[in-house]
Design a protein around this motif. Structure first.
Motif, PDB file in Angstrom:
ATOM      1  N   HIS A   1       0.715  -1.767  -0.058  1.00  0.00           N
ATOM      2  CA  HIS A   1      -0.124   0.133   0.040  1.00  0.00           C
ATOM      3  C   HIS A   1       1.042   1.241   0.198  1.00  0.00           C
ATOM      4  O   HIS A   1       1.125   2.656  -0.592  1.00  0.00           O
ATOM      5  CB  HIS A   1      -0.813   0.364   1.200  1.00  0.00           C
ATOM      6  CG  HIS A   1      -2.563  -0.328   0.798  1.00  0.00           C
ATOM      7  ND1 HIS A   1      -2.922  -0.381   0.471  1.00  0.00           N
ATOM      8  CD2 HIS A   1      -2.303  -2.612   1.090  1.00  0.00           C
ATOM      9  CE1 HIS A   1      -4.147  -1.511   0.626  1.00  0.00           C
ATOM     10  NE2 HIS A   1      -3.705  -2.284   0.615  1.00  0.00           N
ATOM     11  N   PHE A   2       2.155   1.091   0.548  1.00  0.00           N
ATOM     12  CA  PHE A   2       3.000   2.306   0.894  1.00  0.00           C
ATOM     13  C   PHE A   2       3.297   2.650  -0.566  1.00  0.00           C
ATOM     14  O   PHE A   2       3.667   3.324  -0.946  1.00  0.00           O
ATOM     15  CB  PHE A   2       3.840   1.959   2.072  1.00  0.00           C
ATOM     16  CG  PHE A   2       5.132   3.536   2.333  1.00  0.00           C
ATOM     17  CD1 PHE A   2       4.229   4.818   2.718  1.00  0.00           C
ATOM     18  CD2 PHE A   2       6.059   3.636   0.747  1.00  0.00           C
ATOM     19  CE1 PHE A   2       5.517   5.209   2.919  1.00  0.00           C
ATOM     20  CE2 PHE A   2       6.952   4.244   0.921  1.00  0.00           C
ATOM     21  CZ  PHE A   2       6.264   5.625   2.512  1.00  0.00           C
ATOM     22  N   ALA A   3       4.081   1.832  -1.157  1.00  0.00           N
ATOM     23  CA  ALA A   3       4.808   1.840  -2.022  1.00  0.00           C
ATOM     24  C   ALA A   3       4.100   1.710  -3.180  1.00  0.00           C
ATOM     25  O   ALA A   3       3.939   3.028  -4.475  1.00  0.00           O
ATOM     26  CB  ALA A   3       5.157   0.813  -2.516  1.00  0.00           C
ATOM     27  N   GLY A   4       2.898   1.454  -3.317  1.00  0.00           N
ATOM     28  CA  GLY A   4       1.506   1.730  -4.494  1.00  0.00           C
ATOM     29  C   GLY A   4       1.667   2.982  -4.119  1.00  0.00           C
ATOM     30  O   GLY A   4       1.818   3.798  -5.765  1.00  0.00           O
ATOM     31  N   SER A   5       1.085   4.088  -3.296  1.00  0.00           N
ATOM     32  CA  SER A   5       0.713   5.157  -3.069  1.00  0.00           C
ATOM     33  C   SER A   5       2.020   6.091  -3.611  1.00  0.00           C
ATOM     34  O   SER A   5       1.952   7.487  -4.111  1.00  0.00           O
ATOM     35  CB  SER A   5       0.357   5.789  -1.553  1.00  0.00           C
ATOM     36  OG  SER A   5      -1.190   4.441  -2.221  1.00  0.00           O
ATOM     37  N   ALA A   6       2.710   5.412  -3.040  1.00  0.00           N
ATOM     38  CA  ALA A   6       4.132   6.540  -3.301  1.00  0.00           C
ATOM     39  C   ALA A   6       4.331   6.884  -4.864  1.00  0.00           C
ATOM     40  O   ALA A   6       5.155   7.280  -5.032  1.00  0.00           O
ATOM     41  CB  ALA A   6       5.438   5.691  -2.737  1.00  0.00           C
TER      42      ALA A   6
ATOM     43  N   ALA B   1      -5.506  13.076  -4.827  1.00  0.00           N
ATOM     44  CA  ALA B   1      -5.454  12.931  -5.444  1.00  0.00           C
ATOM     45  C   ALA B   1      -4.810  11.286  -5.503  1.00  0.00           C
ATOM     46  O   ALA B   1      -5.227   9.829  -5.995  1.00  0.00           O
ATOM     47  CB  ALA B   1      -4.427  12.714  -7.007  1.00  0.00           C
ATOM     48  N   ALA B   2      -3.861  10.773  -5.169  1.00  0.00           N
ATOM     49  CA  ALA B   2      -2.967   9.321  -4.807  1.00  0.00           C
ATOM     50  C   ALA B   2      -3.401   8.580  -4.158  1.00  0.00           C
ATOM     51  O   ALA B   2      -3.339   7.674  -3.962  1.00  0.00           O
ATOM     52  CB  ALA B   2      -1.572   9.997  -4.490  1.00  0.00           C
TER      53      ALA B   2
ATOM     54  N   ALA C   1      -1.744   6.785   3.258  1.00  0.00           N
ATOM     55  CA  ALA C   1      -1.821   8.211   3.118  1.00  0.00           C
ATOM     56  C   ALA C   1       0.004   8.619   3.281  1.00  0.00           C
ATOM     57  O   ALA C   1       0.290   9.593   2.953  1.00  0.00           O
ATOM     58  CB  ALA C   1      -2.462   8.514   4.540  1.00  0.00           C
ATOM     59  N   LEU C   2       1.033   8.538   3.814  1.00  0.00           N
ATOM     60  CA  LEU C   2       1.551   8.250   4.422  1.00  0.00           C
ATOM     61  C   LEU C   2       2.595   7.742   3.151  1.00  0.00           C
ATOM     62  O   LEU C   2       3.912   8.688   2.412  1.00  0.00           O
ATOM     63  CB  LEU C   2       2.890   6.885   5.632  1.00  0.00           C
ATOM     64  CG  LEU C   2       2.382   6.803   6.700  1.00  0.00           C
ATOM     65  CD1 LEU C   2       2.455   6.393   7.482  1.00  0.00           C
ATOM     66  CD2 LEU C   2       2.655   8.805   7.385  1.00  0.00           C
ATOM     67  N   GLY C   3       2.338   6.965   2.239  1.00  0.00           N
ATOM     68  CA  GLY C   3       2.962   6.891   1.459  1.00  0.00           C
ATOM     69  C   GLY C   3       2.569   7.758  -0.151  1.00  0.00           C
ATOM     70  O   GLY C   3       3.015   8.317  -1.311  1.00  0.00           O
TER      71      GLY C   3
ATOM     72  N   SER D   1       5.121  12.380  -3.038  1.00  0.00           N
ATOM     73  CA  SER D   1       4.899  13.968  -3.132  1.00  0.00           C
ATOM     74  C   SER D   1       5.258  14.824  -2.838  1.00  0.00           C
ATOM     75  O   SER D   1       6.321  15.698  -3.852  1.00  0.00           O
ATOM     76  CB  SER D   1       3.074  14.112  -2.665  1.00  0.00           C
ATOM     77  OG  SER D   1       2.221  13.292  -2.903  1.00  0.00           O
ATOM     78  N   VAL D   2       6.139  14.564  -1.910  1.00  0.00           N
ATOM     79  CA  VAL D   2       7.469  15.203  -1.579  1.00  0.00           C
ATOM     80  C   VAL D   2       8.183  15.204  -2.514  1.00  0.00           C
ATOM     81  O   VAL D   2       9.260  15.976  -3.038  1.00  0.00           O
ATOM     82  CB  VAL D   2       7.339  14.549  -0.212  1.00  0.00           C
ATOM     83  CG1 VAL D   2       8.921  15.550   0.386  1.00  0.00           C
ATOM     84  CG2 VAL D   2       6.690  15.589   1.087  1.00  0.00           C
ATOM     85  N   LEU D   3       8.672  13.530  -2.316  1.00  0.00           N
ATOM     86  CA  LEU D   3      10.045  13.254  -3.660  1.00  0.00           C
ATOM     87  C   LEU D   3       9.878  13.974  -5.124  1.00  0.00           C
ATOM     88  O   LEU D   3      10.464  13.898  -5.600  1.00  0.00           O
ATOM     89  CB  LEU D   3       9.817  11.755  -3.328  1.00  0.00           C
ATOM     90  CG  LEU D   3      10.433  10.898  -2.388  1.00  0.00           C
ATOM     91  CD1 LEU D   3      10.696   9.283  -2.900  1.00  0.00           C
ATOM     92  CD2 LEU D   3      11.769  11.538  -2.134  1.00  0.00           C
ATOM     93  N   GLY D   4       8.341  13.874  -5.337  1.00  0.00           N
ATOM     94  CA  GLY D   4       8.353  14.396  -6.863  1.00  0.00           C
ATOM     95  C   GLY D   4       8.348  16.434  -6.429  1.00  0.00           C
ATOM     96  O   GLY D   4       8.841  16.797  -7.721  1.00  0.00           O
ATOM     97  N   GLU D   5       8.324  16.616  -5.605  1.00  0.00           N
ATOM     98  CA  GLU D   5       8.813  17.896  -5.565  1.00  0.00           C
ATOM     99  C   GLU D   5      10.236  17.749  -5.973  1.00  0.00           C
ATOM    100  O   GLU D   5      10.978  18.435  -6.290  1.00  0.00           O
ATOM    101  CB  GLU D   5       8.126  18.242  -3.752  1.00  0.00           C
ATOM    102  CG  GLU D   5       6.883  19.404  -4.243  1.00  0.00           C
ATOM    103  CD  GLU D   5       6.943  20.270  -4.981  1.00  0.00           C
ATOM    104  OE1 GLU D   5       7.144  20.916  -5.585  1.00  0.00           O
ATOM    105  OE2 GLU D   5       5.283  20.257  -6.136  1.00  0.00           O
ATOM    106  N   LEU D   6      11.256  17.637  -4.495  1.00  0.00           N
ATOM    107  CA  LEU D   6      12.327  16.741  -4.910  1.00  0.00           C
ATOM    108  C   LEU D   6      12.673  16.828  -6.617  1.00  0.00           C
ATOM    109  O   LEU D   6      13.454  17.338  -6.144  1.00  0.00           O
ATOM    110  CB  LEU D   6      13.029  15.876  -4.284  1.00  0.00           C
ATOM    111  CG  LEU D   6      12.913  16.371  -2.866  1.00  0.00           C
ATOM    112  CD1 LEU D   6      13.343  14.500  -1.759  1.00  0.00           C
ATOM    113  CD2 LEU D   6      13.834  17.275  -1.921  1.00  0.00           C
TER     114      LEU D   6
END
Length: 120
Positions: free
Chosen positions: A26-31, A60-61, A88-90, A95-100
């Motif tokens: 769940h974490f990996a897919g949402s990330a 959205a994710a 949600a954590l993923g 999203s933060v990694l996308g900003e990076l």
């Protein structure tokens, strides 16, 4: 620096009894969805600030994970709040990694400290 390396090793060396594989998926897919959603929002909604982009792409994710849990509820399994939390954590992490990746944040490392610097 040693504490950062130790933290990364603890996160990577995940013993099987610590976290269920279902939560990891769940974490990996949402990330992954969070990173893709943030990239789309970053390139299409230029009037939004970084905080707004992260919030929108995280939401959205998280939608597919919520739909999966609703389907689980009606198909005989139960709605799992821990699965949704892992999603949600993923989504937030992605999203933060996308900003990076898209260049809004810069990681500055020197001497004894590592800082996350915003560029906006």
């Amino acid at each position: 620096m040693r504490s950062v390396i130790l933290l990364v090793l603890l996160l990577v060396a995940n013993p099987s009894f610590a976290v269920e594989s279902d939560k990891v998926s769940h974490f990996a897919g949402s990330a992954a969805l969070g990173g893709v959603a943030d990239s789309v929002v970053y390139h299409t909604a230029t009037q939004m600030g970084p905080g707004e982009r992260v919030a929108a792409s995280t939401g959205a994710a998280l939608v597919p994970g919520f739909i999966i849990e609703c389907v689980d509820e009606f198909s005989g399994y139960h709605f799992s709040w821990p699965d949704l939390l892992a999603g949600a954590l993923g989504a937030g992490t992605g999203s933060v990694l996308g900003e990076l990746v898209n260049g809004q944040f810069w990681i500055s490392a020197s001497g004894r400290q590592v800082r996350l610097i915003g560029h906006w």
